[in-house]
Design a protein around this motif. Sequence first.
Motif, PDB file in Angstrom:
ATOM      1  N   THR A 235       0.866  -1.182   0.000  1.00  0.00           N
ATOM      2  CA  THR A 235       0.000   0.000   0.000  1.00  0.00           C
ATOM      3  C   THR A 235       0.902   1.230   0.000  1.00  0.00           C
ATOM      4  O   THR A 235       1.973   1.235   0.618  1.00  0.00           O
ATOM      5  CB  THR A 235      -0.927   0.044   1.227  1.00  0.00           C
ATOM      6  OG1 THR A 235      -0.131   0.147   2.424  1.00  0.00           O
ATOM      7  CG2 THR A 235      -1.790  -1.205   1.306  1.00  0.00           C
ATOM      8  N   SER A 236       0.482   2.271  -0.705  1.00  0.00           N
ATOM      9  CA  SER A 236       1.350   3.445  -0.803  1.00  0.00           C
ATOM     10  C   SER A 236       0.545   4.735  -0.863  1.00  0.00           C
ATOM     11  O   SER A 236      -0.573   4.778  -1.392  1.00  0.00           O
ATOM     12  CB  SER A 236       2.249   3.339  -2.040  1.00  0.00           C
ATOM     13  OG  SER A 236       1.479   3.205  -3.215  1.00  0.00           O
ATOM     14  N   ARG A 237       1.139   5.771  -0.300  1.00  0.00           N
ATOM     15  CA  ARG A 237       0.613   7.137  -0.389  1.00  0.00           C
ATOM     16  C   ARG A 237       1.769   8.066  -0.734  1.00  0.00           C
ATOM     17  O   ARG A 237       2.863   7.939  -0.182  1.00  0.00           O
ATOM     18  CB  ARG A 237       0.016   7.603   0.946  1.00  0.00           C
ATOM     19  CG  ARG A 237      -1.457   7.296   1.153  1.00  0.00           C
ATOM     20  CD  ARG A 237      -1.972   8.094   2.348  1.00  0.00           C
ATOM     21  NE  ARG A 237      -3.396   7.913   2.554  1.00  0.00           N
ATOM     22  CZ  ARG A 237      -3.921   7.039   3.406  1.00  0.00           C
ATOM     23  NH1 ARG A 237      -3.125   6.274   4.127  1.00  0.00           N
ATOM     24  NH2 ARG A 237      -5.227   6.946   3.550  1.00  0.00           N
ATOM     25  N   HIS A 238       1.506   9.018  -1.619  1.00  0.00           N
ATOM     26  CA  HIS A 238       2.465  10.074  -1.938  1.00  0.00           C
ATOM     27  C   HIS A 238       1.734  11.395  -1.793  1.00  0.00           C
ATOM     28  O   HIS A 238       0.708  11.625  -2.433  1.00  0.00           O
ATOM     29  CB  HIS A 238       3.014   9.897  -3.356  1.00  0.00           C
ATOM     30  CG  HIS A 238       3.856   8.657  -3.520  1.00  0.00           C
ATOM     31  ND1 HIS A 238       5.223   8.665  -3.378  1.00  0.00           N
ATOM     32  CD2 HIS A 238       3.512   7.372  -3.800  1.00  0.00           C
ATOM     33  CE1 HIS A 238       5.693   7.439  -3.570  1.00  0.00           C
ATOM     34  NE2 HIS A 238       4.672   6.641  -3.825  1.00  0.00           N
ATOM     35  N   ILE A 239       2.272  12.245  -0.944  1.00  0.00           N
ATOM     36  CA  ILE A 239       1.617  13.514  -0.609  1.00  0.00           C
ATOM     37  C   ILE A 239       2.576  14.643  -0.962  1.00  0.00           C
ATOM     38  O   ILE A 239       3.731  14.658  -0.513  1.00  0.00           O
ATOM     39  CB  ILE A 239       1.261  13.579   0.885  1.00  0.00           C
ATOM     40  CG1 ILE A 239       0.599  12.264   1.335  1.00  0.00           C
ATOM     41  CG2 ILE A 239       0.337  14.752   1.168  1.00  0.00           C
ATOM     42  CD1 ILE A 239       0.466  12.130   2.833  1.00  0.00           C
ATOM     43  N   GLU A 240       2.104  15.601  -1.759  1.00  0.00           N
ATOM     44  CA  GLU A 240       2.995  16.648  -2.270  1.00  0.00           C
ATOM     45  C   GLU A 240       2.704  18.010  -1.653  1.00  0.00           C
ATOM     46  O   GLU A 240       1.557  18.337  -1.315  1.00  0.00           O
ATOM     47  CB  GLU A 240       2.855  16.748  -3.795  1.00  0.00           C
ATOM     48  CG  GLU A 240       3.284  15.478  -4.538  1.00  0.00           C
ATOM     49  CD  GLU A 240       3.175  15.627  -6.042  1.00  0.00           C
ATOM     50  OE1 GLU A 240       2.564  16.622  -6.496  1.00  0.00           O
ATOM     51  OE2 GLU A 240       3.697  14.751  -6.766  1.00  0.00           O
ATOM     52  N   ASN A 241       3.793  18.766  -1.503  1.00  0.00           N
ATOM     53  CA  ASN A 241       3.724  20.185  -1.139  1.00  0.00           C
ATOM     54  C   ASN A 241       2.973  20.427   0.169  1.00  0.00           C
ATOM     55  O   ASN A 241       2.007  21.171   0.237  1.00  0.00           O
ATOM     56  CB  ASN A 241       3.079  20.980  -2.278  1.00  0.00           C
ATOM     57  CG  ASN A 241       3.468  22.447  -2.232  1.00  0.00           C
ATOM     58  OD1 ASN A 241       4.604  22.795  -1.901  1.00  0.00           O
ATOM     59  ND2 ASN A 241       2.523  23.312  -2.575  1.00  0.00           N
TER      60      ASN A 241
END
Length: 354
Positions: A186-192
């Motif tokens: 499972t993965s999450r990528h959160i920007e800025n």
Amino acid sequence: MFPKNTWYVAGSSDEIAEKPLGRQICGEKIVFYRAAEGKVAAVEDFCPHRGAPLSLGFVRDGQLVCGYHGLEMGCDGKVVAMPGQRVRGFPCIRSFPVVERYGFIWVWTGDKQLADPDLIHHLEWADNPEWAYGGGLYHINCEYRLMIDNLMDLTHETYIHASSIGQKEIDESPVNTKVEGDMVITSRHIENIMAPPFWSAALRANHLADDVPVDRWQICRFTPPSHVMIEVGVAHAGNGGYDAEPQHKVASIVVDFITPETETSHWYFWGMARNFKPQDAALTASIREGQGKIFSEDREMLERQQKNLLAHPERKLLMLNIDAGGVQSRRMLDRMMAQEQQPASVATPTETEN
């Protein structure tokens, strides 16, 4: 409830020094100790004389000595000697396959014939001098699968860990779940976003600004029977996020070995491996302290969750998209346990034609 034909972490190497260690793993009461030449051995924690726990004894000349009447036990489960007694007719006790690797003691509680050390997952950070590791152990009164659920869905960080690693952007960001072979990811990528307190401190420790926007990632990898490795980190925004060059980020692997004790309790070996400033012992200690506090917050929630589930076994739990990682992990475990229950196939003799 748990597969047995697999390797579990039973302890850390430094837990077994001069004294034996008694620990229940997958319902089996086992004593671990250092036999001849310091090699780790594991046998049933039961003296065949009067049933005393062998873990209350001591080690002498590589033999495990019962602390009740002095019976000496070999690492193969056979009685070696006993003061003033002939021991030829003494019954054997069970011995367990055990391997010391990566700073941990691994035990196999199932069929000995299947215990292949090559099945122990390679830990790339454990034997690499460019990485540092620090961790600890919690005993948690909930079944091990609840901890796997917890680690494969980090949405809870926003709420349980609000003062350290949590932030509202986590549960506002979509999670992606996939299965690759015997691994659930499972993965999450959160920007800025702005870094939460734990990661602000990590940025400062790596001589990076902590008051500028960052990109954050969480990649959880479950491998059976109950190991979860979580790649986590932040990078200064606009530098590639997860793929940023080392000078722009801080990243680590959260290490989670979840070992069943009983149907409703487990041993939780937690830690963090990092590849920045690996020689900084003070930083390792600081991270361990902070991580220990974070995981203690999980413990209270999980133990009270277990009590609720035991009190209301008739209630069906909801499964949402954020639960997909835990669901897929449980399916993988169910397949392993079903396979263990299958009887061994018996070869049928082929008739020879005349």
